[in-house]
Design a protein around this motif. Structure first.
Motif, PDB file in Angstrom:
ATOM      1  N   ASP A 158       0.819  -1.218   0.000  1.00 30.19           N
ATOM      2  CA  ASP A 158       0.000   0.000   0.000  1.00 30.19           C
ATOM      3  C   ASP A 158       0.853   1.268   0.000  1.00 30.19           C
ATOM      4  O   ASP A 158       0.449   2.300  -0.563  1.00 30.19           O
ATOM      5  CB  ASP A 158      -0.953  -0.001   1.191  1.00 30.19           C
ATOM      6  CG  ASP A 158      -2.026  -1.082   1.069  1.00 30.19           C
ATOM      7  OD1 ASP A 158      -2.328  -1.493  -0.065  1.00 30.19           O
ATOM      8  OD2 ASP A 158      -2.553  -1.509   2.111  1.00 30.19           O
ATOM      9  N   ASN A 159       2.043   1.218   0.606  1.00 29.58           N
ATOM     10  CA  ASN A 159       2.922   2.382   0.605  1.00 29.58           C
ATOM     11  C   ASN A 159       3.385   2.757  -0.802  1.00 29.58           C
ATOM     12  O   ASN A 159       3.810   3.891  -1.027  1.00 29.58           O
ATOM     13  CB  ASN A 159       4.145   2.138   1.493  1.00 29.58           C
ATOM     14  CG  ASN A 159       3.864   2.400   2.963  1.00 29.58           C
ATOM     15  OD1 ASN A 159       3.075   3.266   3.311  1.00 29.58           O
ATOM     16  ND2 ASN A 159       4.510   1.639   3.830  1.00 29.58           N
ATOM     17  N   THR A 160       3.302   1.824  -1.737  1.00 27.77           N
ATOM     18  CA  THR A 160       3.637   2.116  -3.126  1.00 27.77           C
ATOM     19  C   THR A 160       2.784   3.252  -3.663  1.00 27.77           C
ATOM     20  O   THR A 160       3.258   4.118  -4.406  1.00 27.77           O
ATOM     21  CB  THR A 160       3.432   0.857  -3.993  1.00 27.77           C
ATOM     22  OG1 THR A 160       4.433  -0.116  -3.658  1.00 27.77           O
ATOM     23  CG2 THR A 160       3.541   1.174  -5.485  1.00 27.77           C
ATOM     24  N   LEU A 220       7.230   6.700   6.226  1.00 24.53           N
ATOM     25  CA  LEU A 220       6.094   5.891   5.809  1.00 24.53           C
ATOM     26  C   LEU A 220       5.093   5.756   6.962  1.00 24.53           C
ATOM     27  O   LEU A 220       5.478   5.545   8.106  1.00 24.53           O
ATOM     28  CB  LEU A 220       6.576   4.511   5.370  1.00 24.53           C
ATOM     29  CG  LEU A 220       7.535   4.480   4.175  1.00 24.53           C
ATOM     30  CD1 LEU A 220       8.039   3.064   3.929  1.00 24.53           C
ATOM     31  CD2 LEU A 220       6.857   5.024   2.928  1.00 24.53           C
ATOM     32  N   SER A 221       3.786   5.853   6.618  1.00 29.60           N
ATOM     33  CA  SER A 221       2.796   5.780   7.701  1.00 29.60           C
ATOM     34  C   SER A 221       1.484   5.106   7.293  1.00 29.60           C
ATOM     35  O   SER A 221       0.564   5.028   8.100  1.00 29.60           O
ATOM     36  CB  SER A 221       2.480   7.193   8.226  1.00 29.60           C
ATOM     37  OG  SER A 221       1.815   7.971   7.242  1.00 29.60           O
ATOM     38  N   CYS A 222       1.376   4.620   6.064  1.00 26.04           N
ATOM     39  CA  CYS A 222       0.108   4.059   5.608  1.00 26.04           C
ATOM     40  C   CYS A 222      -0.215   2.738   6.301  1.00 26.04           C
ATOM     41  O   CYS A 222       0.638   1.852   6.410  1.00 26.04           O
ATOM     42  CB  CYS A 222       0.134   3.860   4.098  1.00 26.04           C
ATOM     43  SG  CYS A 222      -1.408   3.168   3.433  1.00 26.04           S
ATOM     44  N   GLY A 257       1.636  -1.005   5.801  1.00 25.82           N
ATOM     45  CA  GLY A 257       1.819  -0.421   4.479  1.00 25.82           C
ATOM     46  C   GLY A 257       2.871  -1.084   3.608  1.00 25.82           C
ATOM     47  O   GLY A 257       2.850  -0.924   2.382  1.00 25.82           O
ATOM     48  N   ASP A 258       3.804  -1.825   4.224  1.00 20.02           N
ATOM     49  CA  ASP A 258       4.837  -2.520   3.453  1.00 20.02           C
ATOM     50  C   ASP A 258       4.544  -4.013   3.271  1.00 20.02           C
ATOM     51  O   ASP A 258       5.353  -4.731   2.681  1.00 20.02           O
ATOM     52  CB  ASP A 258       6.210  -2.359   4.121  1.00 20.02           C
ATOM     53  CG  ASP A 258       6.877  -1.038   3.771  1.00 20.02           C
ATOM     54  OD1 ASP A 258       6.397  -0.342   2.857  1.00 20.02           O
ATOM     55  OD2 ASP A 258       7.898  -0.692   4.422  1.00 20.02           O
ATOM     56  N   LEU A 259       3.416  -4.489   3.804  1.00 24.45           N
ATOM     57  CA  LEU A 259       3.087  -5.904   3.652  1.00 24.45           C
ATOM     58  C   LEU A 259       2.736  -6.213   2.203  1.00 24.45           C
ATOM     59  O   LEU A 259       1.904  -5.540   1.583  1.00 24.45           O
ATOM     60  CB  LEU A 259       1.904  -6.278   4.545  1.00 24.45           C
ATOM     61  CG  LEU A 259       1.508  -7.765   4.499  1.00 24.45           C
ATOM     62  CD1 LEU A 259       2.540  -8.606   5.253  1.00 24.45           C
ATOM     63  CD2 LEU A 259       0.119  -7.974   5.071  1.00 24.45           C
ATOM     64  N   HIS A 313      -7.674   3.342   3.858  1.00 28.93           N
ATOM     65  CA  HIS A 313      -6.234   3.527   4.032  1.00 28.93           C
ATOM     66  C   HIS A 313      -6.012   4.813   4.816  1.00 28.93           C
ATOM     67  O   HIS A 313      -6.564   5.860   4.471  1.00 28.93           O
ATOM     68  CB  HIS A 313      -5.524   3.577   2.682  1.00 28.93           C
ATOM     69  CG  HIS A 313      -5.513   2.258   1.978  1.00 28.93           C
ATOM     70  ND1 HIS A 313      -6.445   1.917   1.025  1.00 28.93           N
ATOM     71  CD2 HIS A 313      -4.705   1.179   2.124  1.00 28.93           C
ATOM     72  CE1 HIS A 313      -6.207   0.684   0.604  1.00 28.93           C
ATOM     73  NE2 HIS A 313      -5.168   0.223   1.250  1.00 28.93           N
ATOM     74  N   VAL A 314      -5.209   4.697   5.861  1.00 26.52           N
ATOM     75  CA  VAL A 314      -4.999   5.792   6.798  1.00 26.52           C
ATOM     76  C   VAL A 314      -3.518   6.151   6.843  1.00 26.52           C
ATOM     77  O   VAL A 314      -2.653   5.264   6.848  1.00 26.52           O
ATOM     78  CB  VAL A 314      -5.500   5.395   8.205  1.00 26.52           C
ATOM     79  CG1 VAL A 314      -5.193   6.477   9.222  1.00 26.52           C
ATOM     80  CG2 VAL A 314      -7.006   5.105   8.160  1.00 26.52           C
TER      81      VAL A 314
END
Length: 206
Positions: free
Chosen positions: A79-81, A88-90, A158-160, A179-180
């Motif tokens: 999701d961070n993409t 990073l915080s998503c 977010g990095d999963l 998404h937060v």
């Protein structure tokens, strides 16, 4: 859902239109009171408080239908993409509105993959929207299914690295995805594909 699955050779829908919608987004929580009530609920706010977020805001919301027979594949991604902040915080929230099984296209994820960093970004610039590097190749044997019951809530780092396969079953797999990101101490990237004219309303301010 790909067009060739939704439409026949004659250009008409293969099935009723209510069974042909892929998803609706990306700001349901801002335009519909039902979705806003959920997004700003105490349950959601308390979750992000427990994760240490200072000023969390829902940056996008989507209703995903995953229709029977034609619900499309979602390729492996992070999701961070798409929703990049520095740092990073998503965090993704995935609410199952129907049972999600291997048969009807549940989520799959690589356990521990969130510890290995962000692989690529989607960037919006003068050349349009594009990725800054090719997608990595993944060993499908590393993915595990995340089968859940209706009402279950999946929290996604977010990095999963996660994905879902096509729904080839006769049963739909509806879900609500939020998404937060943190809007305090984290900077929203100017080259993200989503750009707002005004700052999003925070769930709370600590």
């Amino acid at each position: 859902m790909t067009p060739e699955k939704a439409f026949g050779d004659d250009g008409c829908l293969r099935q009723p239109k209510e069974l042909s919608i892929n998803k609706v987004g990306h700001a349901l929580h801002e335009h519909d009171p039902v979705f806003k009530k959920f997004a700003f609920s105490e349950n959601v706010s308390s979750l992000f408080s427990s994760l240490g977020y200072k000023r969390p805001a829902v940056i996008q919301s989507m209703y995903i239908f995953k229709q029977p027979g034609i619900g499309g594949e979602v390729v492996p991604h992070q999701d961070n993409t798409f929703l990049y902040t520095e740092p990073l915080s998503c965090t993704g929230l995935w609410l199952a509105l129907e049972d999600a099984t291997i048969t009807n296209g549940c989520l799959w994820a690589i356990p521990g993959s969130h510890k290995n960093g962000l692989k690529r970004r989607m960037i919006r610039d003068e050349n349009g929207t594009h990725f800054d590097r090719p997608s990595p190749s993944y060993d499908q044997k590393e993915f595990v299914p995340l089968e859940v019951k209706s009402g279950d809530f999946v929290v996604i780092h977010g990095d999963l690295i996660h994905q879902s396969f096509e729904n080839l079953s006769p049963v739909s797999r509806h879900a609500l995805s939020l998404h937060v990101v943190d809007t305090e101490g984290c900077k929203w990237s100017k080259d993200n594909w989503i750009q707002r004219k005004s700052a999003p309303e925070p769930l709370y301010v600590s």
